[in-house]
Design a protein around this motif. Structure first.
Motif, PDB file in Angstrom:
ATOM      1  N   LYS A 116       0.777  -1.183   0.036  1.00  0.00           N
ATOM      2  CA  LYS A 116      -0.074   0.138  -0.130  1.00  0.00           C
ATOM      3  C   LYS A 116       0.868   1.168   0.121  1.00  0.00           C
ATOM      4  N   ASP A 126      -7.884   1.573  -3.226  1.00  0.00           N
ATOM      5  CA  ASP A 126      -7.377   0.485  -2.610  1.00  0.00           C
ATOM      6  C   ASP A 126      -6.375  -0.305  -3.655  1.00  0.00           C
ATOM      7  N   PRO A 128      -5.015  -3.853  -5.473  1.00  0.00           N
ATOM      8  CA  PRO A 128      -5.577  -4.995  -6.115  1.00  0.00           C
ATOM      9  C   PRO A 128      -5.236  -6.093  -5.094  1.00  0.00           C
ATOM     10  N   PRO A 129      -6.425  -7.249  -4.968  1.00  0.00           N
ATOM     11  CA  PRO A 129      -6.307  -8.215  -4.208  1.00  0.00           C
ATOM     12  C   PRO A 129      -5.027  -9.043  -4.287  1.00  0.00           C
ATOM     13  N   ALA A 164     -15.640  -6.362  -5.400  1.00  0.00           N
ATOM     14  CA  ALA A 164     -14.648  -5.985  -4.384  1.00  0.00           C
ATOM     15  C   ALA A 164     -13.547  -4.728  -4.578  1.00  0.00           C
ATOM     16  N   ARG A 165     -12.291  -5.247  -4.235  1.00  0.00           N
ATOM     17  CA  ARG A 165     -11.308  -4.264  -4.512  1.00  0.00           C
ATOM     18  C   ARG A 165     -11.221  -3.872  -6.013  1.00  0.00           C
ATOM     19  N   GLU A 166     -11.284  -4.847  -6.855  1.00  0.00           N
ATOM     20  CA  GLU A 166     -11.136  -4.571  -8.136  1.00  0.00           C
ATOM     21  C   GLU A 166     -12.330  -3.517  -8.557  1.00  0.00           C
ATOM     22  N   LYS A 168     -13.943  -1.300  -6.873  1.00  0.00           N
ATOM     23  CA  LYS A 168     -13.511  -0.014  -6.305  1.00  0.00           C
ATOM     24  C   LYS A 168     -12.487   0.766  -7.004  1.00  0.00           C
ATOM     25  N   ILE A 169     -11.321   0.022  -7.775  1.00  0.00           N
ATOM     26  CA  ILE A 169     -10.654   0.593  -8.435  1.00  0.00           C
ATOM     27  C   ILE A 169     -11.090   0.918  -9.838  1.00  0.00           C
TER      28      ILE A 169
END
Length: 319
Positions: A116, A126, A128-129, A164-166, A168-169
């Motif tokens: 991060k 965020d 990526p996972p 999920a995270r993707e 948001k990005i």
């Protein structure tokens, strides 16, 4: 034991790493969505240099590759090329440069170790996972992209709709105005797989309020406003916005009903005729009597429906 670096072995090695061999046809397609005469061009996962090979010799080319032997092949075949060995996500090269054009066929959905605090990722909503590095490569490319540069990358379609995270990005990527085009590449463009893929065209230039979605298979495209994309939860799947219209033939219901009725009558006539023909052929008296009974049953069914219809007509007239 000496390692095999033949073309076949190279493609098999790429498959194991989540990468598919880029043939010259696909390389030309990716090139066509970039700048015609870029000042320089960079490939963050250059392999043996296939994507970079389609650019003129006088254009400075840069690339990073994890496998040293593959980079050596690129260095031998490419003109005006500067290459570095290393993991692009862990130890990126060329961090002090900005590129006019970036092209990439990075490994799809591989595992990685998020950081991060990395300057390439820290200003995003965020990271990526750990299970999927796709957006890490995209964010890396955006960081190295010049303000007036263009990035053209080949991607797995899942990045367009995964949440999920993707998700948001992807939303931030769209809202920043970086996404200019999304191109659906049909199956059959790779030598080693038939999967469908996606080309993303990104730039930092002023956003005009819409994204162009292109379906290469059906040669269709459409400019979609940001409002519609937001309403669709920032899903960027081309099929959500561009679909081939299916031509539906207009059918006359009266004509259709008449055709069905005629076929039904013809079917009954043919079958009853076959039954009669068989009894005549075998000259079986009992069979003829049985057939007569069958004919009468058929007639009874028809007469029953005639009576029912007459009752309906009589009732409708009384009303």
């Amino acid at each position: 034991m000496k390692k095999d670096f033949s073309a076949k072995a190279y493609r098999n090695d790429l498959k194991e790493k989540g990468v598919f061999h880029t043939d010259s046809k696909l390389a030309e397609i990716i090139k066509s969505y970039g700048k015609e005469r870029p000042k320089n061009v960079y490939d963050p996962t250059c392999g043996v240099g296939t994507l970079l090979s389609v650019f003129d010799e006088d254009i400075p080319k840069y690339g990073q590759e994890l496998t040293e032997e593959y980079l050596k092949v690129a260095e031998k075949t490419l003109k005006n090329f500067t290459g570095e060995v290393g993991d692009t996500l862990k130890n990126p090269a060329f961090m002090d440069m900005k590129f006019d054009l970036i092209v990439a066929n990075y490994p799809f959905s591989i595992k990685w170790e998020p950081d991060k605090e990395d300057v390439r990722f820290k200003d995003w909503v965020d990271v990526p996972p750990p299970s999927k590095a796709d957006y890490a490569f995209i964010m890396h490319m955006i960081y190295l992209l010049a303000d007036d540069g263009v990035c053209v990358s080949l991607n797995f379609p899942g990045i367009l709709y995964r949440k999920a995270r993707e998700g948001k990005i992807r939303k931030e990527l769209v809202e920043r105005g970086y996404v200019k085009k999304v191109i659906q590449v049909p199956s059959g463009y790779f030598e080693d797989t038939n999967i469908e893929t996606t080309i993303l065209v990104l730039s930092k230039e002023k956003f005009k309020g819409s994204i162009k979605f292109v379906n290469l298979k059906d040669d269709l495209e459409r400019d979609v406003q940001l409002e519609e994309i937001a309403e669709n939860d920032y899903n960027l799947s081309v099929s959500s916005y561009v679909q081939k219209e299916i031509e539906v033939e207009e059918i006359d219901p009266i004509e259709l009903r008449e055709t069905i009725r005629n076929k039904f009558i013809q079917h009954v006539d043919d079958n009853l005729g076959i039954e009669l023909f068989l009894t005549e052929t075998f000259e079986d008296k009992k069979a003829r009597l049985d057939l007569l009974k069958f004919y009468k049953k058929v007639l009874e069914v028809v007469e029953k429906h005639i009576l029912n219809l007459k009752e309906q007509i009589k009732k409708s007239l009384a009303d």
